[in-house]
Design a protein around this motif. Structure first.
Motif, mmCIF file in Angstrom:
data_model
loop_
_atom_site.group_PDB
_atom_site.id
_atom_site.type_symbol
_atom_site.label_atom_id
_atom_site.label_comp_id
_atom_site.label_asym_id
_atom_site.label_seq_id
_atom_site.Cartn_x
_atom_site.Cartn_y
_atom_site.Cartn_z
ATOM 1 N N SER A 117 -21.055 -12.089 10.944
ATOM 2 C CA SER A 117 -21.720 -11.258 9.945
ATOM 3 C C SER A 117 -20.730 -10.821 8.872
ATOM 4 C CB SER A 117 -22.349 -10.020 10.601
ATOM 5 O OG SER A 117 -21.351 -9.223 11.194
ATOM 6 N N GLU A 118 -21.224 -10.695 7.647
ATOM 7 C CA GLU A 118 -20.429 -10.222 6.525
ATOM 8 C C GLU A 118 -21.259 -9.248 5.718
ATOM 9 O OE1 GLU A 118 -19.579 -13.870 4.529
ATOM 10 O OE2 GLU A 118 -17.664 -14.142 5.557
ATOM 11 N N GLY A 119 -20.620 -8.202 5.227
ATOM 12 C CA GLY A 119 -21.317 -7.221 4.412
ATOM 13 C C GLY A 119 -20.446 -6.767 3.266
ATOM 14 N N ASP A 120 -20.744 -5.606 2.725
ATOM 15 C CA ASP A 120 -19.939 -5.037 1.646
ATOM 16 C C ASP A 120 -18.515 -4.820 2.160
ATOM 17 O OD1 ASP A 120 -18.765 -3.507 -0.340
ATOM 18 O OD2 ASP A 120 -20.558 -2.315 -0.703
ATOM 19 N N PRO A 121 -17.516 -5.327 1.454
ATOM 20 C CA PRO A 121 -16.137 -5.172 1.935
ATOM 21 C C PRO A 121 -15.593 -3.759 1.823
ATOM 22 C CG PRO A 121 -16.142 -6.231 -0.205
ATOM 23 C CD PRO A 121 -17.572 -6.143 0.226
ATOM 24 N N LEU A 122 -16.313 -2.854 1.170
ATOM 25 C CA LEU A 122 -15.818 -1.490 1.016
ATOM 26 C C LEU A 122 -16.119 -0.666 2.264
ATOM 27 C CD1 LEU A 122 -14.464 0.248 -1.303
ATOM 28 C CD2 LEU A 122 -16.711 1.341 -1.479
ATOM 29 N N LEU A 123 -15.085 -0.038 2.828
ATOM 30 C CA LEU A 123 -15.232 0.899 3.934
ATOM 31 C C LEU A 123 -14.845 2.292 3.452
ATOM 32 C CD1 LEU A 123 -13.708 -1.007 7.005
ATOM 33 C CD2 LEU A 123 -16.118 -0.558 6.536
ATOM 34 N N GLY A 152 -11.868 -6.472 1.214
ATOM 35 C CA GLY A 152 -12.121 -7.788 0.631
ATOM 36 C C GLY A 152 -10.875 -8.443 0.057
ATOM 37 N N ASP A 153 -11.040 -9.709 -0.277
ATOM 38 C CA ASP A 153 -9.932 -10.521 -0.789
ATOM 39 C C ASP A 153 -9.773 -10.434 -2.305
ATOM 40 O OD1 ASP A 153 -9.484 -11.357 1.808
ATOM 41 O OD2 ASP A 153 -10.742 -13.145 1.607
ATOM 42 N N GLU A 154 -10.651 -9.679 -2.976
ATOM 43 C CA GLU A 154 -10.594 -9.536 -4.429
ATOM 44 C C GLU A 154 -10.529 -8.057 -4.800
ATOM 45 O OE1 GLU A 154 -10.342 -12.054 -6.452
ATOM 46 O OE2 GLU A 154 -10.639 -13.590 -4.886
ATOM 47 N N PRO A 155 -9.908 -7.731 -5.946
ATOM 48 C CA PRO A 155 -9.899 -6.335 -6.413
ATOM 49 C C PRO A 155 -11.325 -5.848 -6.659
ATOM 50 C CG PRO A 155 -8.312 -7.671 -7.636
ATOM 51 C CD PRO A 155 -9.164 -8.627 -6.843
ATOM 52 N N THR A 156 -11.496 -4.549 -6.600
ATOM 53 C CA THR A 156 -12.822 -3.991 -6.851
ATOM 54 C C THR A 156 -12.678 -2.635 -7.531
ATOM 55 O OG1 THR A 156 -14.982 -3.527 -5.845
ATOM 56 C CG2 THR A 156 -13.050 -2.757 -4.662
ATOM 57 N N VAL A 185 -12.831 4.719 -8.481
ATOM 58 C CA VAL A 185 -11.699 4.252 -7.673
ATOM 59 C C VAL A 185 -11.486 2.761 -7.925
ATOM 60 C CG1 VAL A 185 -10.774 3.995 -5.335
ATOM 61 C CG2 VAL A 185 -12.206 5.980 -5.915
ATOM 62 N N ARG A 186 -10.268 2.419 -8.324
ATOM 63 C CA ARG A 186 -9.887 1.012 -8.491
ATOM 64 C C ARG A 186 -8.980 0.614 -7.331
ATOM 65 N NH1 ARG A 186 -9.734 3.308 -13.615
ATOM 66 N NH2 ARG A 186 -11.174 2.356 -15.126
ATOM 67 N N LEU A 187 -9.279 -0.525 -6.734
ATOM 68 C CA LEU A 187 -8.565 -0.946 -5.542
ATOM 69 C C LEU A 187 -8.129 -2.400 -5.637
ATOM 70 C CD1 LEU A 187 -11.079 0.609 -3.026
ATOM 71 C CD2 LEU A 187 -8.712 1.355 -3.240
ATOM 72 N N ARG A 188 -6.885 -2.662 -5.252
ATOM 73 C CA ARG A 188 -6.441 -4.036 -5.077
ATOM 74 C C ARG A 188 -7.072 -4.606 -3.805
ATOM 75 N NH1 ARG A 188 -1.721 -1.141 -6.162
ATOM 76 N NH2 ARG A 188 -1.187 -1.126 -3.947
ATOM 77 N N ALA A 189 -7.007 -5.909 -3.654
ATOM 78 C CA ALA A 189 -7.459 -6.524 -2.406
ATOM 79 C C ALA A 189 -6.698 -5.910 -1.242
ATOM 80 C CB ALA A 189 -7.223 -8.037 -2.442
ATOM 81 N N HIS A 190 -7.435 -5.477 -0.223
ATOM 82 C CA HIS A 190 -6.888 -4.949 1.036
ATOM 83 C C HIS A 190 -6.180 -3.601 0.865
ATOM 84 C CE1 HIS A 190 -6.489 -9.535 1.913
ATOM 85 N NE2 HIS A 190 -7.755 -9.124 2.020
ATOM 86 N N GLN A 191 -6.399 -2.954 -0.268
ATOM 87 C CA GLN A 191 -5.776 -1.653 -0.498
ATOM 88 C C GLN A 191 -6.703 -0.531 -0.057
ATOM 89 O OE1 GLN A 191 -5.342 -0.492 -4.599
ATOM 90 N NE2 GLN A 191 -3.817 1.100 -4.178
ATOM 91 N N SER A 192 -6.129 0.559 0.422
ATOM 92 C CA SER A 192 -6.899 1.776 0.654
ATOM 93 C C SER A 192 -6.248 2.922 -0.109
ATOM 94 C CB SER A 192 -6.968 2.111 2.150
ATOM 95 O OG SER A 192 -5.693 2.470 2.639
ATOM 96 N N ARG A 193 -7.077 3.853 -0.544
ATOM 97 C CA ARG A 193 -6.590 5.050 -1.227
ATOM 98 C C ARG A 193 -7.209 6.258 -0.550
ATOM 99 N NH1 ARG A 193 -7.394 4.397 -7.599
ATOM 100 N NH2 ARG A 193 -6.333 6.431 -7.510
ATOM 101 N N VAL A 194 -6.379 7.260 -0.312
ATOM 102 C CA VAL A 194 -6.813 8.442 0.433
ATOM 103 C C VAL A 194 -6.820 9.644 -0.509
ATOM 104 C CG1 VAL A 194 -6.331 9.972 2.376
ATOM 105 C CG2 VAL A 194 -5.895 7.505 2.576
ATOM 106 N N PHE A 195 -7.970 10.305 -0.571
ATOM 107 C CA PHE A 195 -8.158 11.462 -1.440
ATOM 108 C C PHE A 195 -8.459 12.692 -0.582
ATOM 109 C CE2 PHE A 195 -9.636 7.629 -3.573
ATOM 110 C CZ PHE A 195 -8.912 7.650 -4.753
#
Length: 414
Positions: free
Chosen positions: A341-347, A366-370, A401-411
């Motif tokens: 299964s695959e869904g929205d890459p944003l967690l 995900g493998d692409e920036p978002t 929020v701008r994110l690189r592939a596989h990046q997380s940001r904590v607020f």
């Protein structure tokens, strides 16, 4: 936990090196780490649980005593249902393993016939017949010895599913007429009776059967050292998200070890940081296998920060079940076809603090920036937003929020 750095290359000197490094890290950072767990690799064969390899001059109990001397609770790994065909246990008691109803031969759910032998001599691994009174007495004596004589205060039991794999249609157990879970519960109750109030982490087990008996539950596969594959970050992202709802309610969820070292893996800097934040904010078990003297200082600080005050906490996954799933054809570890299964890459993870603030982790798997607008409802609170102590711009719609592939940001929203 020794596994993800040392694997089976265990000896008393190398474990004491890791123990000393862990004690220095704890004392320097005041991080509330209090368990030193020796994982698989100290016994000669599966089933010979009262023996240690020759690399342990004082037996494994010597390492246990050293851990206690440094104010850690010593822990040990065991697979109580597993019996190797080369073990002394099987050589002396071949009637203590479960037999096939069709052939009368021992059932072997795990086999290693080729070059890879899993650091033991055994080619086949059988299932201990917990319904056999003498086999039950033996495994009871193992847990009693570990707890009362060796001083083990933390038990990690693995491959527990083997006790519930074979029902009466396939297997001949010593005592007939029991369901698979009835058989499994024989072992679970026996373990708790013998270890008393010691901590118990259950791995590779039925999820619901041990409720009320275990302290923590491993909720997925081994995480490994890659981003994709059967033993990789993929399993952590899938299983932790789907099963964390039970953490702090039925048991503490164990997302597996956080990898912090800067070499000997195939993960990028973003991937290491994101996976550590994801597992650490989940609020359950927190552990690492790395020799902490060798971990870069920023990652040492990250580990101490994630440990917090050492208390478990609730973590919300507000997007769970909110996005449509797609399915593609993949392969199981056996090579068989399976649906993936695959869904929205944003967690998104939310942790609500006692002071009313909310910690929000936005993770692009995900493998692409978002680029995403995180609205206030999704954020779980509305107020001033900071990232690493620096104010972040927001408006009536929320936070962009701008994110690189596989990046997380904590607020933090307060």
């Amino acid at each position: 936990c020794s596994w993800y750095n040392l694997y089976a290359s265990l000896s008393e000197p190398v474990l004491l090196e890791h123990l000393d490094a862990a004690a220095r890290f704890r004392d320097e950072t005041q991080a509330p780490f209090d368990i030193f767990l020796v994982d698989d690799g100290f016994t000669p064969e599966m089933g010979d649980w009262l023996h240690s390899k020759a690399t342990f001059m004082n037996g494994i109990s010597g390492v246990m005593n050293e851990a206690k001397g440094r104010n850690f609770t010593p822990g040990l790994w065991i697979a109580p249902f597993m019996v190797g065909n080369r073990s002394e246990l099987y050589r002396q008691h071949p009637d203590w393993v479960v037999k096939s109803r069709a052939t009368g031969e021992p059932l072997a759910p795990m086999t290693f016939y080729g070059e890879f032998r899993w650091h033991k001599r055994s080619e086949e691994y059988y299932v201990l017949d917990i319904t056999h009174p003498e086999a039950a007495a033996y495994i009871r004596s193992v847990f009693r010895t570990w707890a009362r004589e060796w001083g083990c205060g933390y038990f990690k039991t693995d491959f527990m599913h083997l006790g519930s794999t074979y029902g009466p249609d396939e297997a001949v157990w010593h005592e007939d007429g029991l369901s698979r879970i009835e058989i499994w519960m024989r072992m679970a109750r026996l373990i708790r009776e013998e270890i008393g109030d010691a901590l118990w982490l259950c791995c590779g087990a039925p999820i619901w059967a041990p409720v009320g008996l275990v302290d923590a539950m491993r909720i997925g596969r081994d995480i490994g050292v890659t981003w994709k594959g059967h033993y990789s970050a993929e399993s952590l992202l899938r299983d932790q998200t789907a099963r964390n709802f039970a953490s702090g309610v039925l048991w503490q969820a164990d997302p597996d070890c956080i990898l912090l070292r800067d070499r000997f893996h195939d993960l990028s800097e973003d991937q290491v940081h994101s996976l550590a934040m994801f597992a650490g904010l989940a609020g359950g078990v927190l552990m690492t296998s790395d020799q902490l003297d060798e971990v870069p200082e920023p990652r040492r600080r990250l580990l101490a920060e994630l440990a917090g005050d050492g208390r478990p906490h609730q973590c919300e996954f507000p997007l769970l079940g909110q996005t449509a799933l797609r399915y593609r054809l993949g392969t199981a570890p056996t090579g068989a076809a399976m649906a993936v299964s695959e869904g929205d890459p944003l967690l998104v993870q939310r942790v609500r603090r006692a002071d009313g603030s909310v910690v929000l982790n936005v993770f692009n798997t995900g493998d692409e920036p978002t680029e995403r607008l995180i609205g206030w409802e999704l954020a779980g609170a509305r107020g001033a937003v900071t990232e690493d102590g620096v104010a972040v711009e927001s408006d009536d719609g929320g936070v962009l929020v701008r994110l690189r592939a596989h990046q997380s940001r904590v607020f933090v929203i307060s």
